[in-house]
Scaffold this motif. Structure first.
Motif, PDB file in Angstrom:
ATOM      1  N   ASP A  11       0.990  -1.145   0.127  1.00 45.53           N
ATOM      2  CA  ASP A  11       0.159   0.082   0.068  1.00 45.53           C
ATOM      3  C   ASP A  11       0.809   1.409   0.132  1.00 45.53           C
ATOM      4  O   ASP A  11       1.587   1.658   0.817  1.00 45.53           O
ATOM      5  CB  ASP A  11      -1.103   0.045   1.295  1.00 45.53           C
ATOM      6  CG  ASP A  11      -2.014  -1.114   1.170  1.00 45.53           C
ATOM      7  OD1 ASP A  11      -2.419  -1.323   0.279  1.00 45.53           O
ATOM      8  OD2 ASP A  11      -2.095  -1.758   2.594  1.00 45.53           O
ATOM      9  N   GLY A  12       0.671   2.072  -0.988  1.00 41.72           N
ATOM     10  CA  GLY A  12       1.515   3.207  -0.963  1.00 41.72           C
ATOM     11  C   GLY A  12       2.892   3.108  -1.601  1.00 41.72           C
ATOM     12  O   GLY A  12       3.598   4.040  -1.862  1.00 41.72           O
ATOM     13  N   VAL A  13       3.252   1.892  -2.150  1.00 43.57           N
ATOM     14  CA  VAL A  13       4.776   1.677  -2.689  1.00 43.57           C
ATOM     15  C   VAL A  13       4.338   0.884  -4.137  1.00 43.57           C
ATOM     16  O   VAL A  13       4.802   1.807  -5.107  1.00 43.57           O
ATOM     17  CB  VAL A  13       5.558   0.744  -1.992  1.00 43.57           C
ATOM     18  CG1 VAL A  13       6.679   0.422  -2.581  1.00 43.57           C
ATOM     19  CG2 VAL A  13       5.826   1.584  -0.581  1.00 43.57           C
ATOM     20  N   VAL A 186      16.915   0.167   4.203  1.00 48.50           N
ATOM     21  CA  VAL A 186      15.454   0.528   3.731  1.00 48.50           C
ATOM     22  C   VAL A 186      15.452   1.887   2.662  1.00 48.50           C
ATOM     23  O   VAL A 186      16.178   2.843   2.969  1.00 48.50           O
ATOM     24  CB  VAL A 186      14.843   1.015   4.882  1.00 48.50           C
ATOM     25  CG1 VAL A 186      13.228   1.417   4.488  1.00 48.50           C
ATOM     26  CG2 VAL A 186      14.658  -0.121   5.748  1.00 48.50           C
ATOM     27  N   ALA A 187      14.833   1.827   1.799  1.00 47.65           N
ATOM     28  CA  ALA A 187      14.635   2.829   0.571  1.00 47.65           C
ATOM     29  C   ALA A 187      13.212   3.287   1.111  1.00 47.65           C
ATOM     30  O   ALA A 187      12.285   2.603   0.917  1.00 47.65           O
ATOM     31  CB  ALA A 187      14.807   2.228  -0.677  1.00 47.65           C
ATOM     32  N   CYS A 188      13.262   4.758   1.084  1.00 43.45           N
ATOM     33  CA  CYS A 188      11.851   5.187   1.454  1.00 43.45           C
ATOM     34  C   CYS A 188      11.220   6.032   0.316  1.00 43.45           C
ATOM     35  O   CYS A 188      12.131   6.753  -0.255  1.00 43.45           O
ATOM     36  CB  CYS A 188      11.721   5.865   2.553  1.00 43.45           C
ATOM     37  SG  CYS A 188      11.839   4.932   4.157  1.00 43.45           S
ATOM     38  N   VAL A 189       9.897   5.912   0.007  1.00 35.36           N
ATOM     39  CA  VAL A 189       9.201   6.847  -0.910  1.00 35.36           C
ATOM     40  C   VAL A 189       8.117   7.639  -0.062  1.00 35.36           C
ATOM     41  O   VAL A 189       7.749   7.137   1.121  1.00 35.36           O
ATOM     42  CB  VAL A 189       8.594   5.938  -2.257  1.00 35.36           C
ATOM     43  CG1 VAL A 189       9.754   5.732  -2.851  1.00 35.36           C
ATOM     44  CG2 VAL A 189       7.690   5.148  -1.724  1.00 35.36           C
ATOM     45  N   GLY A 190       7.704   8.637  -0.679  1.00 37.42           N
ATOM     46  CA  GLY A 190       6.441   9.068  -0.020  1.00 37.42           C
ATOM     47  C   GLY A 190       6.763   9.793   1.417  1.00 37.42           C
ATOM     48  O   GLY A 190       7.934  10.303   1.503  1.00 37.42           O
TER      49      GLY A 190
END
Ligand code: BG6
Ligand code: MG
Length: 223
Positions: A11-13, A186-190
């Protein structure tokens, strides 16, 4: 060590079902008279349905609710949420996500889902990815949701990889903590990227290919 696998939150990725979670929780919060905005919604990212409800009820001014009433509220939200999911089609898989998944697979990486959601199988089916991933760990196979690392550890075990060999991709701060606690990069988006929660804080899922490339180059043995 070079990454051998990428574990994606869902969800969201992979797709924008985070918006449907927001709309469904907002409808329930409005009905309960609980203040609910996008900043508060960010706290619900990654955590389980019941934990999300618990956070909402912390703001509820009405009489204490029995367990059965709380279960009914969680079910009401889920029913509304699933109405959105049933309207999804493969067109709801963003083109840049599909091209990124294909590019990572072409480089020989194993690909998995690590999601707190019990609706993950339905979502993957709706967007045409039911048979795509090498492993799917989701809310149906864990006892503790994010920020506990269980779902990512389970995904890595399904892939037969150690956490150090896997890159986790997340949009939730709780998910970034889960990844780190499990020993993953960890790679983050948003929203998690905006909070600076990742080892890599990316503009777009497409940037994962750059993270993988940089790793491949910088971690070459020195002569
Ligand atoms: C996570 C979402 O992926 O799944 C959370 O980020 C959600 O917002 C959780 O609460 C559980 O989802 P579901 O579909 O089982 O209610
Ligand atoms: Mg998410």
């Amino acid at each position: 060590m070079r990454y051998r696998a990428v574990i994606f939150d869902l969800d969201g990725v992979v797709c924008y079902t985070d918006e449907y979670h927001y709309l469904a929780w907002k409808a329930l919060a409005d009905k309960l008279g609980v203040p609910f905005d996008r900043a508060f919604n960010d706290r619900l990212r990654g955590v389980s349905r019941r934990e999300s409800l618990r956070l909402i009820l912390e703001r509820y001014a009405g009489p204490a609710l029995y367990e059965a009433q709380q279960a009914a509220l969680a079910e009401e939200k889920n029913a509304l949420y699933r109405r959105y999911l049933h309207q999804m089609t493969p067109a709801d898989l963003p083109a840049e996500v599909k091209s990124t998944l294909d590019a990572l697979r072409a480089r020989g990486l194993k690909l998995a889902i690590g999601s707190s959601s019990k609706n993950a199988p339905l979502i993957l089916e709706r967007i045409g990815l039911a048979d795509f991933f090498d492993a799917v760990a989701d809310g149906n196979c864990i006892a503790r949701s994010k920020p506990d690392p269980e779902v990512f550890l389970k995904a890595a075990a399904m892939l037969g990889e150690a956490p150090e060999s896997c890159l986790v991709v997340e949009d939730a701060v709780s998910g970034a903590h889960a990844g780190h606690d499990g020993g993953f990069q960890v790679a983050c988006v948003g929203s998690a990227a905006r909070a600076g929660a990742g080892d890599y804080n990316l503009e777009s899922v497409m940037d994962i290919c750059n993270v993988i490339s940089v790793q491949a180059v910088t971690l070459q043995p020195k002569f």
